[in-house]
Structure formats: structure tokens, C-alpha cells
Design an enzyme around this catalytic site. Sequence first.
Site, mmCIF file in Angstrom:
data_model
loop_
_atom_site.group_PDB
_atom_site.id
_atom_site.type_symbol
_atom_site.label_atom_id
_atom_site.label_comp_id
_atom_site.label_asym_id
_atom_site.label_seq_id
_atom_site.Cartn_x
_atom_site.Cartn_y
_atom_site.Cartn_z
ATOM 1 N N CYS A 111 -43.878 37.709 32.420
ATOM 2 C CA CYS A 111 -44.383 38.992 31.944
ATOM 3 C C CYS A 111 -44.711 38.885 30.466
ATOM 4 O O CYS A 111 -43.943 38.295 29.704
ATOM 5 C CB CYS A 111 -43.329 40.064 32.183
ATOM 6 S SG CYS A 111 -43.838 41.720 31.694
ATOM 7 N N LEU A 112 -45.835 39.467 30.079
ATOM 8 C CA LEU A 112 -46.206 39.475 28.662
ATOM 9 C C LEU A 112 -45.168 40.209 27.816
ATOM 10 O O LEU A 112 -45.025 39.924 26.634
ATOM 11 C CB LEU A 112 -47.586 40.113 28.483
ATOM 12 C CG LEU A 112 -48.751 39.396 29.169
ATOM 13 C CD1 LEU A 112 -50.044 40.199 29.006
ATOM 14 C CD2 LEU A 112 -48.913 37.977 28.645
ATOM 15 N N GLY A 129 -52.613 40.241 34.490
ATOM 16 C CA GLY A 129 -52.480 41.674 34.690
ATOM 17 C C GLY A 129 -51.815 42.286 33.470
ATOM 18 O O GLY A 129 -51.100 41.595 32.737
ATOM 19 N N GLN A 151 -47.721 48.517 28.206
ATOM 20 C CA GLN A 151 -47.456 47.258 27.513
ATOM 21 C C GLN A 151 -48.162 47.170 26.168
ATOM 22 O O GLN A 151 -47.812 46.322 25.352
ATOM 23 C CB GLN A 151 -47.856 46.068 28.382
ATOM 24 C CG GLN A 151 -46.933 45.887 29.566
ATOM 25 C CD GLN A 151 -47.316 44.667 30.363
ATOM 26 O OE1 GLN A 151 -48.206 44.733 31.214
ATOM 27 N NE2 GLN A 151 -46.670 43.545 30.068
ATOM 28 N N HIS A 172 -44.596 48.500 35.944
ATOM 29 C CA HIS A 172 -44.696 48.848 34.520
ATOM 30 C C HIS A 172 -44.980 50.327 34.304
ATOM 31 O O HIS A 172 -44.391 50.934 33.410
ATOM 32 C CB HIS A 172 -45.788 48.029 33.834
ATOM 33 C CG HIS A 172 -45.339 46.692 33.373
ATOM 34 N ND1 HIS A 172 -44.352 46.513 32.426
ATOM 35 C CD2 HIS A 172 -45.758 45.455 33.710
ATOM 36 C CE1 HIS A 172 -44.181 45.221 32.217
ATOM 37 N NE2 HIS A 172 -45.010 44.548 32.994
ATOM 38 N N HIS A 189 -46.249 44.216 40.468
ATOM 39 C CA HIS A 189 -45.662 43.984 39.138
ATOM 40 C C HIS A 189 -46.204 45.011 38.138
ATOM 41 O O HIS A 189 -45.435 45.624 37.389
ATOM 42 C CB HIS A 189 -45.998 42.556 38.695
ATOM 43 C CG HIS A 189 -45.521 42.196 37.335
ATOM 44 N ND1 HIS A 189 -44.466 41.334 37.130
ATOM 45 C CD2 HIS A 189 -45.955 42.545 36.092
ATOM 46 C CE1 HIS A 189 -44.274 41.188 35.830
ATOM 47 N NE2 HIS A 189 -45.174 41.908 35.176
ATOM 48 N N GLU A 190 -47.522 45.208 38.134
ATOM 49 C CA GLU A 190 -48.121 46.137 37.168
ATOM 50 C C GLU A 190 -47.779 47.588 37.502
ATOM 51 O O GLU A 190 -47.571 48.395 36.594
ATOM 52 C CB GLU A 190 -49.631 45.925 37.069
ATOM 53 C CG GLU A 190 -50.046 44.539 36.596
ATOM 54 C CD GLU A 190 -49.381 44.065 35.317
ATOM 55 O OE1 GLU A 190 -49.007 44.903 34.461
ATOM 56 O OE2 GLU A 190 -49.213 42.843 35.170
#
Length: 182
Positions: A101-102, A48, A53, A147, A143-144
Site C-alpha cells: 500500500c502506498l 490503485g 490517500q 480505503h 483494497h481501494e
Amino acid sequence: MMKFKPIVRLGDKRIYRVAEKVNKIPSSELDELIKQMFTTMQALNGIGIAAPQIGVNQRVIIIGFESSPRYPNEAAVPNTVLINPSFEPLSQEKVLGWEGCLSIPGMRGVVPRYKKIKYRGFDSQGNLIQREAENLHARIVQHECDHIDGKLYPCHIEDWRHFGFEEEVWQDVIEKRIPNFE
């Protein structure tokens, strides 16, 4: 072949902004953003990603994977674009699970998330998407969505003993010093 975009990481003030609503669907700019997001997510083995991001302050997320080396026992999640997404819990039941997480490379933490949710948003053509999800699928959406609201998963950590660098926490999981919640 499109080059992937650099990830905005923890500490960069852009990652903490509340993203702006997308008002024009469809658009060529939106199509380009979505291509960049998919290219970046896939290049980094993500499941995701949210537009903030990659430095774009818009309410766009993508999720999905057929298989993932990070989650080898999990069912596939369909590749989905969600513009202006939202979700609601279908019950108050929360489950603990490891997240990465990225934007926080190399680290993992245990986070409580709603087990079952209903989410909605629009695809790149402006068509409404509504789905119910549970377990990892639900976790990814939550989670997304964090963001695009300027939050990162450590905001939800309740027990800081279950947060750290991947090598160390996975060694603890393997040796059963801390539980594998998934």
C-alpha cells in the site's frame, strides 16, 4: 506537469475516516482531484489509489496499469475512475495474496480477498460503470474500497508471520520459507 500529492500514511488519523459520498458529478473540482490522483499513483508506481490517500475525504478511487514492476506476470487492468464505488462478491471463494500500500510504504502482507466480484461506480462524467473482475483486478478494487471506508489491508491479515518489510518477506518467498500466494 502536475506535481504529485504527498501520501497520507498509516498513523495519520485522516486515513481512518469513512469518506463522504460525492454528490456533484461532473465538476471541475472532481476533474482536478482525479488528475492529482492519477499523477500521484503513476509517480509512485501504484496500481490503485483512493482520494483519502492524498488527504481528500471523498469516495473516489482509481485503478489501473498496463504493466507493473510489482506484478510483472499479471494482466493489465484498465485505467478506471470509480466515484461512489461498491462491490459484491460473485461467490464466497476467497484467495490469499500479497498486498502492499502506498500508505504503508515498504511493507507487505498476505490478505484474503474475494476471488470474483462485481463492482460499480460512476466515471467523472456521471456515467455508470459496472464490471466483473477476478484475481488481481478484484483485489485492487477491494483494497481501494477499504480505503474509502477507513480501513487498511493489515485489518484483514490472518497470519502475522506473513507481514513485514518487503526485503524480508520477499527473501522468505524466494527461499520458499513462506508461500508466494499470487
